[in-house]
Structure formats: C-alpha cells, structure tokens
Enzyme design. Structure first.
Site, PDB file in Angstrom:
ATOM      1  N   CYS A   1       0.838  -1.208   0.000  1.00  0.00           N
ATOM      2  CA  CYS A   1       0.000   0.000   0.000  1.00  0.00           C
ATOM      3  C   CYS A   1       0.874   1.260   0.000  1.00  0.00           C
ATOM      4  O   CYS A   1       1.461   1.578  -1.022  1.00  0.00           O
ATOM      5  CB  CYS A   1      -0.993  -0.038   1.141  1.00  0.00           C
ATOM      6  SG  CYS A   1      -2.474   0.891   0.726  1.00  0.00           S
TER       7      CYS A   1
ATOM      8  N   HIS B   1      -3.676  -4.922   0.505  1.00  0.00           N
ATOM      9  CA  HIS B   1      -3.128  -5.440   1.769  1.00  0.00           C
ATOM     10  C   HIS B   1      -3.242  -6.964   1.804  1.00  0.00           C
ATOM     11  O   HIS B   1      -4.218  -7.503   2.330  1.00  0.00           O
ATOM     12  CB  HIS B   1      -3.912  -4.868   2.955  1.00  0.00           C
ATOM     13  CG  HIS B   1      -3.619  -3.429   3.221  1.00  0.00           C
ATOM     14  ND1 HIS B   1      -2.557  -3.006   3.970  1.00  0.00           N
ATOM     15  CD2 HIS B   1      -4.251  -2.303   2.813  1.00  0.00           C
ATOM     16  CE1 HIS B   1      -2.547  -1.691   4.041  1.00  0.00           C
ATOM     17  NE2 HIS B   1      -3.565  -1.236   3.332  1.00  0.00           N
TER      18      HIS B   1
ATOM     19  N   GLU C   1      -1.807  -9.028   3.623  1.00  0.00           N
ATOM     20  CA  GLU C   1      -1.690  -9.598   4.973  1.00  0.00           C
ATOM     21  C   GLU C   1      -3.044  -9.961   5.576  1.00  0.00           C
ATOM     22  O   GLU C   1      -3.137 -10.868   6.408  1.00  0.00           O
ATOM     23  CB  GLU C   1      -0.923  -8.650   5.909  1.00  0.00           C
ATOM     24  CG  GLU C   1      -1.605  -7.335   6.283  1.00  0.00           C
ATOM     25  CD  GLU C   1      -1.363  -6.193   5.296  1.00  0.00           C
ATOM     26  OE1 GLU C   1      -1.114  -6.487   4.111  1.00  0.00           O
ATOM     27  OE2 GLU C   1      -1.448  -5.018   5.708  1.00  0.00           O
TER      28      GLU C   1
END
Ligand code: GLN
Length: 518
Positions: free
Chosen positions: A365, A490, A492
């Site tokens: 990001c 993102h 994650e």
C-alpha cells in the site's frame, strides 16, 4: 487480556468438531467504526472482504476459522446509538421515552440474532473490562438474551487473570474473585472461566477458584502463556474446553483432530532455517498496529519451514543514518501501509537501497506508493516526484487521487475499501507466487498509481497486476532483481497459518535464498 485470541481458539476447536462457527465483536467505544482511530490508540484496523473497517480481533477470528467476517461481525456503541437515534428521528418510537433499557439493549440484541443466522455457534466477544461503564449495555444485553433464547442455548465465558506474584511465590485468585463478583452483581454468573496464567493451574487452585466463583472446577480452564498463539487451540483442548462447551450447550460434533495445528506449532517453534526481515514503518514501537502483517510474515515462514526474525526500523530516523549499517543484518525489507508524510523520505531511502543492492523487497500500500515515487525520482530522474498526499504542488504526482475524487470528503469509511479483483501478468514474481491469472485482494487507501504510468513503464517499472478494466495499477515489480514487488492492496489480511499468503511465502523464500547466495 487475550479475549480475542481465546474466542478465536475456541472457534477453531468448535469448527474442528464440524460445527459452523461465527463471531461478533462488541466494542464499547463511541466511534462508529475503528477506521478513524489512530493505530497508537487502537492497533491495526482490520479490513474484511466486504470493505468493513473493523477491530483487529476479526483478524484473529479469520486466521483461526474458515468463516469469513464482514459487516455483521463487529458492532460498536457508536453504531448502536447512531441507529437508535436515526430511528427516534424517523418517529419509530413515537410516544416512547428512548432509554438504554430497553431501546439500546434491544438494538444490541438484533445484532446477536442477525449474526447467528445460519450458524451452529456465534461467539460474541465483549471488548473492555468488567466494571467499565462503557460496556455495561452490552453485558446487560447478553444477560437478557439468556431469557430470550433459553438458558440451554447460551453460555458465558469470562477471561480473567490469575497473576503469579513472585515476591509471595503465590498465584493470586483475588482479581478473578472480584471480577466474577462484579459480573454476578449485574446478573451474570459465568459458566466457564478462562484463566490467564503462567503455567497450568493445579486441581487445588481450580477448586478454590470454583468455590469462590460458584463454578464447577472442571470449568476453570488454564490459558497458559504460549510461545506461539497457534498453540492456544492445543492448550484449550488439553484443558477440555471444547468438550465442556459442547456439553453445556448440548452440541454434538465429532472428536477434534488437531494434527494440523500441531504441525503449524512445530513449524513455528522449531524451524529448520531462519531469516531476518526489516520492517520500515512509523509505529515500530506499537507492533499491535501491524498485527496481520506480523502474522502473515510468520505464515510465510511456516510454508517454507523458515523462522522469521523481525527487525523494526523507525523510518523517521533513517534520513540521518548510515543506511548500509542499518540494514546489514537484513535478508529482506518490507515497507507496510500507512498515512501521512512522516517518515516518507526514510522509506524512499530504504527502497532505493533495496532496489540498487538487490535485497528482496516487499512494499504494501503506502510501501508500494513509495516504491513508485522512488522509481520516478531515481530512475526517471524526476527529482520532485511525489504523492499528492504529501506534496500537493509536486510537478510529478505519480501517486494521486483519481479524477472526481475530492480531498475534503468525510473521513469515515470513504476510502477504496474491501476486496477488488486484479489480473496478473504472466512472467512476473506475482504470477509465479499465485499461480493463477485472476486474484482478489483487500484494499484500504485513497490514493492510486495511475498518472505517469506509461512513462514509468517505459523506464522499466513493470506493472504486473491491474484492475480488470485496466485503469488501476495494483502491483509493480522491478526486473533483474531477486524479488522486488509492491502491491496497492493489503495481502496480509487474507493470510492464515493454514493458508499462508502466496506473496508472503514467496517473499520469505526469496529472502532466504538471497541470504544463502551472499
Ligand atoms: N496513505 C495512502 C493512501 O491513502 C496509503 C494508505 C495505506 O497504506 N493503507 O492511499
């Protein structure tokens, strides 16, 4: 205190028994969602597929069970009041004095009903601490709910500390006795106690706690400190927690099989090899702010049987330091997401070094946006290139708002949020990692890499992932490099120990390989 992880671990055991499990996190603050809260105060903002900005506990839930979270799974006091006040203004309660009981508590209960639809078990976690003023309406709502759905259909689990006081050489049960008494004063008798302790509680202590708290000692569970959070399901199972929950709720379900969790714990605790990853960010003393990121790196390690050591570097300090010595130990460098201009120049300096010295690099990001700025400045020679978030007057706003996007909009819930599809280009680090052409990943940002794309591509920056309509750049890479990849989304948020995210797995693998080659 570990309520979120306890809830998540219970969920994983019940799911393992074949039950359909979901969660509801009840947060006592007045913000409508945590999206506007500083990571210093609240830790990470977790984002779900449907674009809801939620409490980080929903991240724990998604890492431990297969049910996906969304709009229905996180409720705040602010959200409840907003809805009740809107109803009052509309005239829905015409004639009534609108009060905490029953109007606020009824509103809370509608969420219990909504979330449990289609599931065998809904685990509702109440944030805060027993005795807080803020969480009282939530506690009152769960008290009432036992009468609404029948006492055999609900149980109360209280997570509480049993500290070991070194000087006295003793375990102290008083804090637990007090919090249970506070709960009983408001009409809630816990059925099960999850006791946070250093080591397993012996029978006598469980009996003592049981006696004072009016609980069967069998339902006093030791939640011992663990090296890896993924041991928690194993600890709970050993203590008979899932069996007791199923007995109390009259749920069937098969015996648990925890081989998968054993395997994960083994890989986390006794990896064959190790790598060091440097994370260059702003909240390096507040690692709660990067919860999902840290877990995703560990997952990347699990899939390669590599232990991951983290080296936190405050981007704000990098400008004045000798960068080579700062990163001497780093096998890979990661720059996570963030907002605001503090530390940006330090991040760009780190990226330049990773690119030029061929250290595996992963930008996420804001980390991706900084990579584009770095490339524009040092490869294209546009010294003043920047994101218009940090420099409104830059002649090269390589990262910018899209046409039509206004700067002065309301801040809550107005970013590009949630899951968006992305098409990958073959022959890229990204495609090698994912192995498929179309992926979907979660976003939380306002600015985009869109302008100057052609010029940057002509200068060699590789765009390897784009939105299906081709307008938005989602992934960039640098070629002739062991692994340099930066993503606008993102990744994650979608990683879990049982399904490590392909990009994290790939990054860890490349970092290890680069280390071996050195
Ligand atoms: N501040 C950047 C934006 O709004 C990046 C946000 C992020 O990293 N999540 O686009």
């Amino acid at each position: 205190m570990g309520k979120g992880l306890s809830a998540a671990a219970i969920g994983s055991l019940l799911e393992n028994r074949g039950l359909k499990v979901t969660f509801l996190k009840l947060d006592p603050y007045i913000n409508v969602d945590p999206g506007t809260m500083s990571p210093y105060q609240h830790g990470e903002v977790y984002v779900t597929d449907d674009g809801t900005e939620t409490d980080l506990d929903l991240g724990h839930y998604e890492r431990f069970v297969s049910t996906r979270m969304g709009r229905l799974n996180n409720v705040t006091t602010g959200m409840i009041y907003e809805s009740v006040i809107n109803k009052e203004r509309r005239g829905d309660y015409l004639g009534a004095t609108v009060q905490v009981i029953p109007h606020i508590t009824d509103e809370i209960k509608t969420h219990f009903l909504a979330v449990k639809k289609g599931y065998d078990v809904a685990i509702c976690e109440i944030g805060g601490t027993v005795g807080d003023i803020e969480s009282l309406p939530f506690l009152e709502a769960i008290r009432q709910f036992r009468f609404d759905i029948g006492r055999e259909n609900i149980l109360y689990i209280h997570v509480t500390p049993i500290p070991f006081v070194k000087a006295a050489g003793e375990l102290k049960t008083k804090p637990t006795q007090h919090s249970v008494r506070t709960l009983r004063e408001i009409g809630i008798q816990p059925d099960i106690l999850i006791c946070r302790t250093e080591s397993f509680l012996v029978k006598e202590i469980k009996e003592k706690i049981g006696l004072f708290c009016n609980i069967d000692p069998e339902y006093v569970i030791s939640a011992i400190d663990v090296d890896s959070i993924y041991e928690l399901p194993l600890v709970f199972q050993e203590e008979g927690l899932d069996k007791n929950i199923c007995r109390l709720l009259g749920l069937g379900g098969k015996e648990v099989n925890l081989n998968g969790w054993h395997d994960i714990v083994q890989k986390v605790k006794r990896p064959k090899k190790r790598v060091t990853i440097s994370i260059v960010g702003k909240y390096v003393t507040q690692t709660e702010s990067y919860k999902s990121l840290v877990e995703a790196l560990i997952h990347g390690g699990i899939s390669n049987e590599i232990g991951v050591d983290l080296d936190w570097i405050d981007s704000g300090t990098l400008i004045d330091r000798d960068i080579d010595s700062v990163f001497r130990q780093s096998d890979g460098i990661l720059i996570p997401g963030g907002f605001g201009d503090r530390g940006i120049e330090g991040k760009i300096k780190a990226i330049r070094m990773a690119r030029e010295k061929k250290i595996p690099f992963f930008g996420i990001c804001l980390g991706m946006q900084c990579s584009v700025i770095e490339y524009a400045r040092h490869v294209c020679g546009w010294e003043k290139a920047n994101s218009s978030e940090f420099d409104e007057k830059t002649p090269f706003p390589v990262i910018d708002l899209l046409p039509g996007q206004a700067v002065d909009i309301r801040k809550g819930g107005t970013m590009r949020l949630g899951s968006y599809p992305c098409m990958l280009r073959k022959k890229s680090f990204a495609y090698t990692a994912y192995g498929v052409r179309e992926i979907a990943e979660r976003h939380r940002h306002r600015y985009e890499f869109n302008k100057f794309r052609l010029e940057l591509e002509e200068s060699g920056l590789k765009v390897s992932g784009i939105s299906p309509n081709g307008n938005l750049v989602e992934i960039v890479e640098v070629e002739n490099h062991p692994w340099f990849l930066a993503v606008q989304f993102h990744p994650e948020y979608k990683s879990s120990p049982r399904n490590p995210h392909p990009l994290f797995a790939s990054f860890i693998k490349s970092s290890f390989n680069a280390k071996v080659l050195l």
